[in-house]
Design a protein around this motif. Structure first.
Motif, PDB file in Angstrom:
ATOM      1  N   SER A   1       0.923  -1.239   0.133  1.00  0.00           N
ATOM      2  CA  SER A   1       0.289   0.131  -0.388  1.00  0.00           C
ATOM      3  C   SER A   1       1.102   1.219   0.177  1.00  0.00           C
ATOM      4  N   MET A   2       2.147   0.961   0.922  1.00  0.00           N
ATOM      5  CA  MET A   2       2.739   2.318   0.939  1.00  0.00           C
ATOM      6  C   MET A   2       3.528   2.327  -0.286  1.00  0.00           C
ATOM      7  N   ALA A   3       3.696   1.678  -1.228  1.00  0.00           N
ATOM      8  CA  ALA A   3       4.408   1.646  -2.889  1.00  0.00           C
ATOM      9  C   ALA A   3       3.268   2.012  -3.548  1.00  0.00           C
ATOM     10  N   ALA A   4       2.443   2.205  -3.582  1.00  0.00           N
ATOM     11  CA  ALA A   4       0.848   2.220  -4.301  1.00  0.00           C
ATOM     12  C   ALA A   4       1.108   4.246  -3.827  1.00  0.00           C
ATOM     13  N   VAL A   5       0.850   4.350  -3.093  1.00  0.00           N
ATOM     14  CA  VAL A   5       0.787   5.402  -2.262  1.00  0.00           C
ATOM     15  C   VAL A   5       1.880   6.424  -3.210  1.00  0.00           C
ATOM     16  N   LEU A   6       2.795   5.723  -2.857  1.00  0.00           N
ATOM     17  CA  LEU A   6       4.281   6.491  -3.013  1.00  0.00           C
ATOM     18  C   LEU A   6       4.577   7.220  -4.499  1.00  0.00           C
ATOM     19  N   ILE A   7       3.310   5.797  -5.352  1.00  0.00           N
ATOM     20  CA  ILE A   7       3.867   5.965  -6.631  1.00  0.00           C
ATOM     21  C   ILE A   7       2.527   7.043  -7.646  1.00  0.00           C
ATOM     22  N   VAL A   8       1.189   6.540  -6.710  1.00  0.00           N
ATOM     23  CA  VAL A   8       0.328   7.293  -6.953  1.00  0.00           C
ATOM     24  C   VAL A   8       1.034   9.388  -6.854  1.00  0.00           C
ATOM     25  N   PHE A   9       1.951   9.664  -5.902  1.00  0.00           N
ATOM     26  CA  PHE A   9       1.684  10.083  -5.358  1.00  0.00           C
ATOM     27  C   PHE A   9       2.400  11.391  -6.043  1.00  0.00           C
ATOM     28  N   VAL A  10       4.579  10.499  -6.039  1.00  0.00           N
ATOM     29  CA  VAL A  10       4.832  11.116  -7.642  1.00  0.00           C
ATOM     30  C   VAL A  10       3.979  11.239  -8.977  1.00  0.00           C
ATOM     31  N   TYR A  11       3.530  10.806 -10.002  1.00  0.00           N
ATOM     32  CA  TYR A  11       2.623  11.129 -10.458  1.00  0.00           C
ATOM     33  C   TYR A  11       1.994  11.957 -10.618  1.00  0.00           C
ATOM     34  N   MET A  12       1.007  12.475  -9.408  1.00  0.00           N
ATOM     35  CA  MET A  12       0.686  12.989  -9.192  1.00  0.00           C
ATOM     36  C   MET A  12       1.761  14.338  -9.369  1.00  0.00           C
ATOM     37  N   LEU A  13       2.457  14.489  -8.443  1.00  0.00           N
ATOM     38  CA  LEU A  13       3.421  15.655  -8.768  1.00  0.00           C
ATOM     39  C   LEU A  13       3.675  16.156  -9.906  1.00  0.00           C
ATOM     40  N   SER A  14       4.266  14.876 -10.498  1.00  0.00           N
ATOM     41  CA  SER A  14       4.911  15.545 -12.026  1.00  0.00           C
ATOM     42  C   SER A  14       4.032  16.079 -12.828  1.00  0.00           C
ATOM     43  N   ALA A  15       2.387  15.076 -12.857  1.00  0.00           N
ATOM     44  CA  ALA A  15       1.515  15.865 -13.774  1.00  0.00           C
ATOM     45  C   ALA A  15       1.656  17.314 -13.224  1.00  0.00           C
TER      46      ALA A  15
END
Length: 597
Positions: free
Chosen positions: A316-330
Motif C-alpha cells: 500500500s505504501m509503495a502504491a501511494v508513493l507511486i501515485v503521489f510521485v506521478y501526481m506531483l509530476s503531472a
C-alpha cells in the motif's frame, strides 16, 4: 436602499457564482483530471487484487478459527447433555427403588430395624449415584410421608417444607428439569402426577445438586485465547463463567445473547465492552435449556494473518508513493502551467491588461504563453482606438441629451413670465422671478453630469411651483417627500422636470378646473421608483403600449424626444433594469414610473 448601490453587490454575487461554476467545469474537463483518472484506473485493479488477496487470507484464518470454536462448543454441549441425561436416568431409576418406596408407603408398618436398613440401603444407592458423575455434588431423596429426607452426603434429616414445596411446584422449560434454588442448581425427578395430588398425598421425589465449580472447571478445558473466555447461560438467565473471568465482560456477553431474537440452535455474534470488540460462537441445548458460548477478542481472529498485514502495508505504501510521485509530476508539468494561464485570464476578465506569463521550458506551453503575451500587447494597442473612443462617444451623447432639454424649458418659462408681465401681476412676477432664479442657479452652477437626487427633486419642485403660479385656478400639485435614505443617490440631471413639463403641456392642458398632479416616492428592496401621475384624459391602451415600446433597448425612433432621452440616460447610468414605465393612472390619466434599480 437605492438601486445603484445594490447593483455592485448583485454583480459580485453573480461573478462569484460564475467563478464557482467555471471551477467545477474546469475540474470536470481539465487535462490534469483526466490524467489522474486514467492513472488511477490503471493502478486501481492492481491494488484491488492485493486487497482481495489480503481479505481472502484474513477471511480464511477467521473461518478456520470460527470452525474450531464451533466444534469445541458443539462437543462440550453434547458431552454436557449426555452427562445430564445419564444423571436424570439414574435419578428416575432410583425413584422406583424398593427402599425408597417402602419408606414412602409403609414406613408406619415397618420396624425400627427395617427402617434403619432401608435408609442405609437408600443412602448407599444415592452415594453410588453421586459418585457416578463428575457434576453431581449431592443427591437428596425427599420422603414427606415419613417427614424425612435422605442425602448421599449427610444421611437422614427433617424435611424442609419450603424446599419440598419449591421442588413440587417449580416449573421449567428445560427438558432436563434443571432448577435453581437458593444459589444452587438441581436436577429433579418426580412421579408424573398432578402437583396438588403430590403435595396432598406427600409423594416422594429426588433431586441431584450440581457442582457449579466442577462445571466451571470443565469450561476451562475449552481452548480460549488471551482476552477470551467461556460462559454458560442457564435457563434462569444466570451466567456460569470461568474462575477469575471478567464479570463485566461475561455480563456483556449474556446481554448480547439475550438480545438475540432467536437463541435456539447455534450461531455467532459480536459485542462490545469498554470500547473493545469481541466475537463469540454459541450453541443452545434444547434439553438443558442452556446456552454455551465461547468468545475471543476480535483481533484474535486475525492474529495469524499478521504476516499478510506487513506485506499488504508495504504494498500500500509503495502504491501511494507511486501515485503521489506521478501526481506531483503531472501537476508540475501540466497543471501548474495551466493554472498560470487561468490566473492570467482571470486578471484580464477583471480589466488588468498588463499581465505577462513567463515560462522557462521551450515546450507547448512556452509557445502558448508567447502567443498569449503578444495577444495582450495587441489588445492594449487597440484599447485607445476602440474602447476609449466608445467611452468618449457615450459621454458626448449624454451631453447632447441634456442640451436638447434645456432650450425647450427656457422657451416655456419665458413665455409664462411674459404673460404675467402682460397681465400686470407684479406680485407673482416677483415670486416667479425668484423661483426662476433658483431654477437657473441649479442649471448654471452645477456642470456635473450627475447630481444628488435631493437636488434634482428640489429643482423639480421649484418647477412645479412656477407652473402652479401660472395655473393656480386650474390645477393643484401634490408633491411627496423624498425618503432620506435616497437623498444622496447620484442621478443624471433633468430626469424629473421634463416629465412634469409634459404633464402640464399635454396631460393637464385641457383641464379647465380640478387638475391634479401627484409626485410620490416608492422605496423597496428592488430600488427606488418615482411615480408621476395626473388626472388628465384617459389614453387608449395602444398609446400606452407604444410609449413602453419606445423605452425598450434598441427601439428605433425617428426623433429623440425628452422622454426617450431620459430613459436612455437612466439605462446608461443604472443598467437595463432602470428607465421609464408608462401605465394608466388611478385618477384616469397617465402614470409615469421612473425606475432606479
Amino acid at each position: 436602499m437605492y438601486g445603484y448601490r445594490q447593483a455592485p453587490a448583485t454583480l459580485v454575487g453573480t461573478k462569484g457564482d460564475n467563478i464557482l461554476e467555471s471551477a467545477l467545469i474546469f475540474w470536470r474537463k481539465s487535462i490534469f483530471t483526466r490524467l489522474m483518472l486514467t492513472f488511477l484506473l490503471i493502478v486501481s485493479p492492481l491494488y484491488l487484487v492485493a486487497f482481495l488477496i489480503y481479505n481472502w487470507g484474513i477471511g480464511s484464518v477467521k473461518e478456520e478459527l470460527e470452525r474450531t470454536m464451533k466444534s469445541q462448543v458443539a462437543f462440550f454441549t453434547s458431552n454436557l447433555n449426555t452427562e445430564v441425561q445419564r444423571i436424570n436416568s439414574l435419578l428416575y431409576n432410583t425413584l422406583y427403588d424398593s427402599n425408597l418406596t417402602d419408606l414412602a408407603d409403609t414406613v408406619t408398618k415397618m420396624s425400627d430395624y427395617e427402617i434403619y436398613r432401608s435408609i442405609n440401603n437408600l443412602q448407599q444407592r444415592l452415594l453410588v449415584l453421586k459418585n457416578s458423575n463428575l457434576y453431581v455434588k449431592d443427591v437428596t431423596a425427599y420422603i414427606p410421608s415419613a417427614e424425612m429426607f435422605v442425602t448421599s452426603n449427610e444421611g437422614v434429616g427433617n424435611v424442609d417444607p419450603d424446599a419440598l414445596a419449591f421442588f413440587n411446584r417449580a416449573s421449567t422449560n428445560s427438558k432436563s428439569q434443571l432448577l435453581q434454588y437458593r444459589g444452587d442448581f438441581y436436577l429433579r425427578a418426580l412421579l408424573p402426577l398432578d402437583m396438588r395430588y403430590r403435595m396432598e398425598k406427600k409423594v416422594h421425589l429426588l433431586t441431584a445438586t450440581l457442582s457449579i465449580d466442577r462445571i466451571r472447571a470443565s469450561l476451562g478445558q475449552l481452548d480460549t485465547r488471551p482476552g477470551g473466555g467461556t460462559a454458560l447461560l442457564l435457563p434462569d438467565r444466570s451466567l456460569v463463567g470461568l474462575p477469575g473471568a471478567d464479570e463485566q465482560l461475561a455480563a456483556a456477553l449474556g446481554a448480547a445473547l439475550q438480545a438475540l431474537p432467536d437463541l435456539s440452535g447455534s450461531g455467532s455474534l459480536t459485542f462490545a465492552q469498554d470500547g473493545q470488540n469481541y466475537f463469540a460462537v454459541y450453541e443452545t441445548s434444547s434439553y438443558l435449556g442452556a446456552t454455551l458460548a465461547v468468545y475471543v477478542h476480535q483481533e484474535a481472529l486475525t492474529e495469524k494473518a499478521d504476516r499478510f498485514k506487513g506485506l499488504f502495508l508495504v504494498y500500500s505504501m509503495a502504491a501511494v508513493l507511486i501515485v503521489f510521485v506521478y501526481m506531483l509530476s503531472a501537476f508540475k508539468f501540466v497543471q501548474q502551467p495551466m493554472l498560470k494561464l487561468i490566473r492570467a485570464l482571470r486578471q484580464m476578465e477583471k480589466g488588468n491588461l498588463n499581465v505577462e506569463i513567463t515560462h522557462r521550458s521551450e515546450d507547448e506551453y512556452g509557445f502558448v504563453f508567447t502567443r498569449f503575451n503578444g495577444m495582450v500587447r495587441n489588445l492594449n494597442q487597440l484599447i485607445d482606438q476602440v474602447y476609449k473612443q466608445q467611452i468618449l462617444t457615450q459621454q458626448a451623447e449624454l451631453k447632447q441629451l441634456q442640451s436638447q432639454i434645456n432650450p425647450h424649458f427656457l422657451y416655456n418659462t419665458y413665455f409664462v413670465l411674459y404673460n404675467m408681465a402682460m397681465s400686470e401681476d407684479y406680485d407673482n412676477v416677483k415670486q416667479f422671478t425668484r423661483q426662476l432664479g433658483t431654477y437657473f442657479q441649479f442649471i448654471t452652477r452645477n456642470a456635473a453630469d450627475d447630481v444628488p437626487l435631493k437636488m434634482e427633486v428640489e429643482h423639480a419642485r421649484t418647477y412645479c411651483e412656477i407652473q402652479s403660479l401660472r395655473f393656480w385656478n386650474r390645477l393643484a400639485v401634490d408633491f411627496g417627500e423624498l425618503p432620506a435614505s435616497c437623498s444622496d443617490t447620484l442621478v443624471p440631471r433633468l430626469i424629473l422636470q421634463p416629465i412634469l413639463e409634459n404633464v402640464f403641456e399635454h396631460g393637464l392642458a385641457d383641464k379647465k378646473a380640478d387638475g391634479l398632479l401627484t409626485v410620490a416616492f416608492d422605496v423597496s428592496a428592488a430600488g427606488l421608483e418615482i411615480v408621476v401621475e395626473d388626472n388628465g384624459p384617459l389614453l387608449p391602451d395602444s398609446v400606452i403600449v407604444q410609449l413602453n415600446e419606445k423605452m425598450l433597448p434598441g427601439a428605433s425612433s425617428s426623433e429623440t424626444t425628452a422622454i426617450v432621452n431620459i430613459n436612455r440616460r437612466l439605462r446608461l447610468k443604472f443598467g437595463d433594469g432602470s428607465g421609464l414605465v408608462f401605465r394608466h393612472g388611478a385618477e384616469g390619466g397617465l402614470q409615469v414610473r421612473i425606475v432606479i434599480a
